[in-house]
Structure formats: structure tokens, C-alpha cells
Design a protein around this motif. Structure first.
Motif, PDB file in Angstrom:
ATOM      1  N   THR A 194     -11.581  -7.318   1.313  1.00 28.08           N
ATOM      2  CA  THR A 194     -10.630  -7.379   0.195  1.00 28.08           C
ATOM      3  C   THR A 194      -9.446  -8.257   0.582  1.00 28.08           C
ATOM      4  N   ALA A 195      -8.657  -8.649  -0.417  1.00 32.14           N
ATOM      5  CA  ALA A 195      -7.529  -9.553  -0.178  1.00 32.14           C
ATOM      6  C   ALA A 195      -6.523  -8.956   0.791  1.00 32.14           C
ATOM      7  N   ASP A 196      -6.248  -7.655   0.659  1.00 35.29           N
ATOM      8  CA  ASP A 196      -5.252  -7.034   1.552  1.00 35.29           C
ATOM      9  C   ASP A 196      -5.751  -6.970   2.988  1.00 35.29           C
ATOM     10  N   ASN A 294       3.470 -11.107   0.904  1.00 33.17           N
ATOM     11  CA  ASN A 294       2.181 -11.340   0.236  1.00 33.17           C
ATOM     12  C   ASN A 294       1.339 -10.071   0.225  1.00 33.17           C
ATOM     13  N   HIS A 295       1.333  -9.372   1.371  1.00 37.06           N
ATOM     14  CA  HIS A 295       0.540  -8.149   1.484  1.00 37.06           C
ATOM     15  C   HIS A 295       1.059  -7.078   0.520  1.00 37.06           C
ATOM     16  N   ILE A 298      -0.092  -7.975  -2.960  1.00 38.35           N
ATOM     17  CA  ILE A 298      -1.529  -7.729  -3.131  1.00 38.35           C
ATOM     18  C   ILE A 298      -1.813  -6.237  -3.234  1.00 38.35           C
ATOM     19  N   LYS A 299      -1.191  -5.454  -2.357  1.00 32.94           N
ATOM     20  CA  LYS A 299      -1.383  -4.010  -2.412  1.00 32.94           C
ATOM     21  C   LYS A 299      -0.971  -3.450  -3.772  1.00 32.94           C
ATOM     22  N   SER A 301      -1.147  -4.972  -6.483  1.00 31.30           N
ATOM     23  CA  SER A 301      -2.011  -5.506  -7.536  1.00 31.30           C
ATOM     24  C   SER A 301      -3.436  -4.963  -7.491  1.00 31.30           C
ATOM     25  N   ILE A 302      -3.753  -4.219  -6.415  1.00 32.58           N
ATOM     26  CA  ILE A 302      -5.126  -3.725  -6.276  1.00 32.58           C
ATOM     27  C   ILE A 302      -5.453  -2.725  -7.379  1.00 32.58           C
TER      28      ILE A 302
END
Length: 303
Positions: A194-196, A294-295, A298-299, A301-302
């Protein structure tokens, strides 16, 4: 995990030498060169297949004609750069291939006694004590073990014999590795990141770099303290020598001045290293802050 039936089948493959010796007895020089080249080509393929992921498409899509590893050249080069064969083995394979190609492309007037073939064969090299004879004699009831020749290439070994000995050395080395390869086969990558998780991995790398830089700064600091102590002592000695002007003391003073100069150079170098590390730390620190932001985004936005 190596399955016992696979292991037995691999050992049974050693019977190839019985068949090979029959071929040597019944074939001319050209036949031997072509057979040996084909066998090494095939075993390189098996060595690589044992390392790659398991797939029914691999023969067609990787080793087929006009495919990535469809040529002898491509097989031994990728095997070398993957660390599956060593430099000596690769050089021997290159020489064997050159001889095979000579026999394949020259129709008339070619044998192992041709000067060009002899010059190529001269360069074959088996590492000292590296040759495993296909058959090791068994002596029942003997007080001492038999001795076998682990270094079969001598000064008077013919080019044909050198070629055959080198082929057998390569076959045994690569054959052994295909057995090991059964336990080293790579698995198809099925993890979906995943992105994170990607950002976390990147931050781990940055944190590692920062830690290493900080450790370097500490080491430089300790070293600088030692050098500064040395510089202080040398300066004190020079001050003492100023009051003495005999020939011997002047020579001693020159030695200590040289030492003082070298210590100052070392300290200047350490200052430069510290500044460079500070720059790196500033760079990595900024990148880390960006990645942390960024993290967090992303978190958030999950789904």
C-alpha cells in the motif's frame, strides 16, 4: 526444501559421463566440440531455471529462439552477473564456446591440432585441486585411501584432452550448483504494497542514513580530540626547543614542525568532513519531514 525424489534424479544424472565417454570414443573432434557446447548450454539453462520463479512459460518466453536468454552468450553472462558461476568458470565457458563455434563454422581442415584451436585451449584453467573425477575408485580392505588426480591438466596435456577435462570440470561444478539451486529458487512476488507502506520503507532508509551520519560525526569528534591533544604536545615541545640551538635540536625541531603541519592538515580534513556530514543531515532531515507529512496525508486518505 529439496524433495528426496528430485535429489535422487539429480544424482542419477551423473550417468551422463558414461554416455559422454561413449560419444568421445565414437566421435571426431567436431562432434566432441559440438556435444560439449550443447551440454553446457543446456546445464546453464537448468541452473538459471532453478533460480528463477517456477513457470510453465519460462522455456518459451525466456529461453526460446530470439528471446532474452535464447543464446549461449546470454545464458553464461546472466549466470555470472547473478552470481551463479564464478569468473574462472565463465572464462572457461567463453573459451569452450569459441572452440565450439570454430568447429561449427569451419567445414574443412579443422581439428584440436589446429594452431588457432591449440592457442584457445592453452588458456583453459581448472583451479588447483578443483577437478572432481567422474568416478572415485573404491578400495575395500585397504590400509590407506587411494589418491586421485585433482589437477589433470599438465604441460603435455593435448588440446583435445584439455577441452574434455575442462568440460567435465564445468559440468560437475554446474551440476552441483543445480542441486543447490533447488533450495534457492525464488518465489513469485505476490505482496501488494500500500502507499503508506511504501512511504514507511523510504523513511526507514532515510533514518538509517541519518543514524550512520551521526555515528560518523561522533567518530570524527573523538578523533579530532586525539589529534588536538597531539597538536598541543607537539607545540609544547617546539616551545621548549626554542631555547636550545644546537645542531641536533634544530634537526629535532624540523621533525616536530613537520608533525605539526600534518596534524593541522588532518584537522582541516576533519572539519571539511564534519561540514559535509552536516549538509547531508540537513538534506536528509528535510526529506524526512516531507516524507512524514506525505505519510500523514496518505494515512488520512486510506479508505
Amino acid at each position: 526444501m529439496i524433495h528426496i525424489t528430485e535429489l535422487i534424479q539429480k544424482y542419477d544424472d551423473l550417468d551422463v559421463f558414461k554416455e559422454f565417454d561413449k560419444e568421445v570414443a565414437n566421435n571426431n573432434d567436431r562432434g566432441i566440440a559440438l556435444i560439449c557446447g550443447s551440454i553446457i548450454d543446456e546445464i546453464l539453462k537448468e541452473l538459471l531455471k532453478d533460480f528463477f520463479i517456477e513457470s510453465s512459460k519460462i522455456d518459451k518466453e525466456i529461453f526460446g529462439v530470439n528471446q532474452t536468454l535464447g543464446t549461449f552468450d546470454a545464458k553464461y553472462k546472466i549466470a555470472y552477473y547473478l552470481g551463479l558461476i564464478n569468473d574462472i568458470e565463465m572464462k572457461n565457458i567463453v573459451l569452450l564456446q569459441r572452440i565450439r563455434n570454430k568447429f561449427a563454422h569451419q567445414i574443412f581442415g579443422i581439428s584440436f591440432e589446429n594452431e588457432e584451436i591449440k592457442n584457445i585451449a592453452f588458456n583453459f584453467k581448472i583451479p588447483k585441486n578443483g577437478y572432481i573425477p567422474p568416478v572415485i575408485p573404491f578400495q575395500k580392505g585397504q590400509a590407506s585411501l587411494p589418491k586421485i588426480d585433482l589437477n589433470p591438466i599438465k604441460k603435455d596435456t593435448t588440446p583435445r584432452e584439455k577441452f574434455i577435462f575442462t568440460f567435465k570440470y564445468l559440468y560437475m561444478s554446474l551440476h552441483t550448483r543445480t542441486m543447490i539451486g533447488l533450495s534457492n529458487q525464488r518465489e513469485e512476488l505476490k505482496d501488494i504494497m500500500t502507499a503508506d507502506q511504501s512511504i514507511i520503507l523510504e523513511m526507514d532508509v532515510i533514518n538509517k542514513a541519518l543514524k550512520e551520519n551521526n555515528e560518523c560525526t561522533v567518530r570524527i569528534g573523538k578523533l579530532k580530540a586525539d589529534y588536538e591533544e597531539m597538536l598541543y604536545r607537539v607545540t609544547q615541545i617546539l616551545e621548549t626547543l626554542k631555547n636550545v640551538k644546537t645542531e641536533n635540536e634544530e634537526e629535532t625541531e624540523s621533525v616536530f614542525l613537520d608533525q605539526k603541519t600534518e596534524i593541522k592538515k588532518a584537522l582541516n580534513k576533519m572539519d571539511e568532513d564534519e561540514k559535509r556530514i552536516d549538509q547531508y543531515n540537513g538534506y536528509f532531515g528535510t526529506i524526512l519531514k516531507i516524507q512524514q507529512y506525505n505519510h500523514a496525508v496518505i494515512k488520512n486518505s486510506i479508505e
